[in-house]
Design an enzyme around this catalytic site. Structure first.
Site, short mmCIF file in Angstrom:
data_model
loop_
_atom_site.label_atom_id
_atom_site.label_comp_id
_atom_site.label_asym_id
_atom_site.label_seq_id
_atom_site.Cartn_x
_atom_site.Cartn_y
_atom_site.Cartn_z
N ARG A 55 0.80 -1.23 0.00
CA ARG A 55 0.00 0.00 0.00
C ARG A 55 0.83 1.27 0.00
O ARG A 55 0.45 2.25 -0.64
CB ARG A 55 -1.05 -0.02 1.10
CG ARG A 55 -0.57 0.05 2.49
CD ARG A 55 -1.49 -0.70 3.42
NE ARG A 55 -1.16 -2.11 3.41
CZ ARG A 55 -2.03 -3.08 3.44
NH1 ARG A 55 -3.29 -2.83 3.49
NH2 ARG A 55 -1.63 -4.33 3.43
N THR A 56 1.97 1.28 0.68
CA THR A 56 2.72 2.53 0.76
C THR A 56 3.26 2.93 -0.62
O THR A 56 3.16 4.08 -1.03
CB THR A 56 3.87 2.42 1.78
OG1 THR A 56 3.31 2.03 3.04
CG2 THR A 56 4.58 3.75 1.96
N LYS A 83 25.42 -1.61 1.89
CA LYS A 83 24.39 -0.57 2.09
C LYS A 83 24.87 0.84 1.70
O LYS A 83 24.27 1.52 0.89
CB LYS A 83 23.95 -0.59 3.54
CG LYS A 83 22.85 0.34 3.86
CD LYS A 83 22.48 0.24 5.31
CE LYS A 83 23.58 0.78 6.19
NZ LYS A 83 23.39 0.48 7.59
N ARG A 105 11.94 3.85 1.05
CA ARG A 105 11.71 2.84 2.08
C ARG A 105 12.94 1.95 2.14
O ARG A 105 13.43 1.49 1.10
CB ARG A 105 10.48 1.99 1.77
CG ARG A 105 10.42 0.76 2.68
CD ARG A 105 9.11 0.06 2.68
NE ARG A 105 8.10 0.84 3.36
CZ ARG A 105 6.96 0.33 3.81
NH1 ARG A 105 6.69 -0.94 3.64
NH2 ARG A 105 6.08 1.09 4.40
N HIS A 135 8.01 6.12 10.23
CA HIS A 135 7.13 6.05 9.06
C HIS A 135 6.20 7.26 9.14
O HIS A 135 5.01 7.12 9.42
CB HIS A 135 6.37 4.73 9.12
CG HIS A 135 5.68 4.33 7.85
ND1 HIS A 135 5.61 5.14 6.74
CD2 HIS A 135 5.03 3.18 7.53
CE1 HIS A 135 4.94 4.50 5.79
NE2 HIS A 135 4.58 3.31 6.25
C1 NCD Z 1 3.62 -0.89 8.05
C2 NCD Z 1 5.06 -0.76 7.65
O1 NCD Z 1 5.48 -1.24 6.60
O2 NCD Z 1 5.76 -0.13 8.42
N1 NCD Z 1 2.74 -0.99 6.99
C3 NCD Z 1 2.46 0.09 6.20
O3 NCD Z 1 3.29 0.90 5.86
N2 NCD Z 1 1.18 0.21 5.81
C4 NCD Z 1 3.40 -1.83 9.14
C5 NCD Z 1 3.72 -3.28 8.94
O4 NCD Z 1 4.47 -3.69 8.06
O5 NCD Z 1 3.22 -4.08 9.75
#
Ligand code: NCD
Length: 322
Positions: A55-56, A83, A105, A135
């Site tokens: 989703r992100t 890294k 990310r 986040h």
């Molecule tokens: C979260 C994440 O990736 O930090 N999900 C998200 O961004 N919607 C939480 C998770 O992975 O449980």
């Protein structure tokens, strides 16, 4: 002026309010037949994802596209470079391609900070989740969703429940919710609360049943098994029994209380399917609101010249006001 969004803790109350207000305007676009604004035409947004995400990544992509930006998706999964090297080389490449914003990310806590401050590129950097650290756009979309249901968050009680230790969502939410005046209680078994939590300015509890009747919001967290290298609780059954949200527990909530989850959910573990699909659950709404909030963030970072969100060190002197 270079601006980044790296930590929810960098946002003043005015900054956060500006994002929420802008998101409200962006959200109203979703109800129009044409959902697109020309605001970021000719700008390039790169989604740089070193870790799995559904989703992100899609949410940032939708947000950038609705603002007419060009979007490049760069999935670095499987890279074998060390890294520091790979991040530097990647940053130089993106810079050479003219990226205006890099949405990053990374599995390593601090990677987006490095990208923003190592001097490799001039892009705005948005932290889309770094390791177990932060986040910030998730916290903003959560605050936006809460505000839509409950109004201003001053004095509201938010319970964040589950694997706090590995949760960047919990940390960013704790920081932002405090800034917005809410009272946060982190509920988890002792093994899943981080060391040094006393400094977070929140309450903690091991007893979910005691916290629920007072909560205005219950935010359930996924147990992040991929980040666990030891046994943090005896069994899934035991965890669900003590820290899972089921219909019986949900019935102890106040009438107006809402249930949230950042996703992905493990139905049957931290939340039962009937609770996830109940009227109190705003989980699908969180996803919709995520697009509006990320539109607001990208717009404020790249669009409005007087936009003042982001790291304090990048703010004009005397800044902090919107
Ligand atoms: C979260 C994440 O990736 O930090 N999900 C998200 O961004 N919607 C939480 C998770 O992975 O449980």
């Amino acid at each position: 002026m270079r601006r980044h969004l790296l930590s929810a803790g960098d946002l003043t109350r005015d900054d956060a309010q500006l994002v929420l207000d802008t998101a409200e305007e962006m959200r109203s676009l979703a109800d129009r037949p044409i959902k697109k604004l020309p605001a970021l035409r000719g700008r390039t947004v790169v989604n740089l994802f070193f870790e799995d995400s559904t989703r992100t990544r899609i949410s940032f992509e939708a947000a950038a596209k609705r603002l007419s930006a060009d979007v490049i998706n760069f999935s670095a999964k499987g890279s074998s470079l060390s890294k520091g090297e790979s991040l530097k080389d990647t940053a130089l490449t993106l810079e050479a391609m003219g990226a205006d914003a890099v949405v990053c990310r990374h599995w390593a806590s601090g990677a987006p900070h490095l990208l923003a401050h190592a001097g490799w590129s001039r892009s705005s950097v948005v932290n889309a989740g770094d390791g177990t650290h932060e986040h910030p756009t998730q916290a903003l979309l959560d605050a936006f969703t809460m505000t839509r249901h409950l109004g201003p968050l001053d004095g509201r009680r938010v319970a964040i429940v589950g694997d706090v230790l590995h949760s960047r969502v919990a940390r960013s939410n704790a920081l932002l919710l405090r800034t917005l005046g809410a009272e946060v209680t982190l509920v988890a078994p002792p093994t899943l609360l981080p060391l040094g939590i006393e400094g977070w300015g929140v309450e903690t509890s091991y007893d979910l049943d005691a916290v629920l009747p007072k909560a205005d919001v219950v935010m359930m967290l996924r147990v992040q098994r991929e980040r666990m290298n030891a046994a943090f609780f005896p069994s899934v059954r035991e965890y669900s029994r003590r820290y899972g949200l089921d219909a019986r527990r949900m019935a102890t909530l106040q009438d107006h209380a809402i249930v949230m989850h950042p996703g992905p959910m493990i139905r049957g573990m931290e939340i039962t399917a009937d609770v996830a699909d109940s009227d109190r659950s705003v989980i699908v709404e969180q996803v919709t609101n995520g697009v509006a909030v990320r539109m607001a963030v990208l717009y404020l970072l790249l669009g409005g010249s007087e936009a003042a969100i982001g790291g304090a060190e990048d703010r004009p002197s005397g800044g902090g006001e919107a």
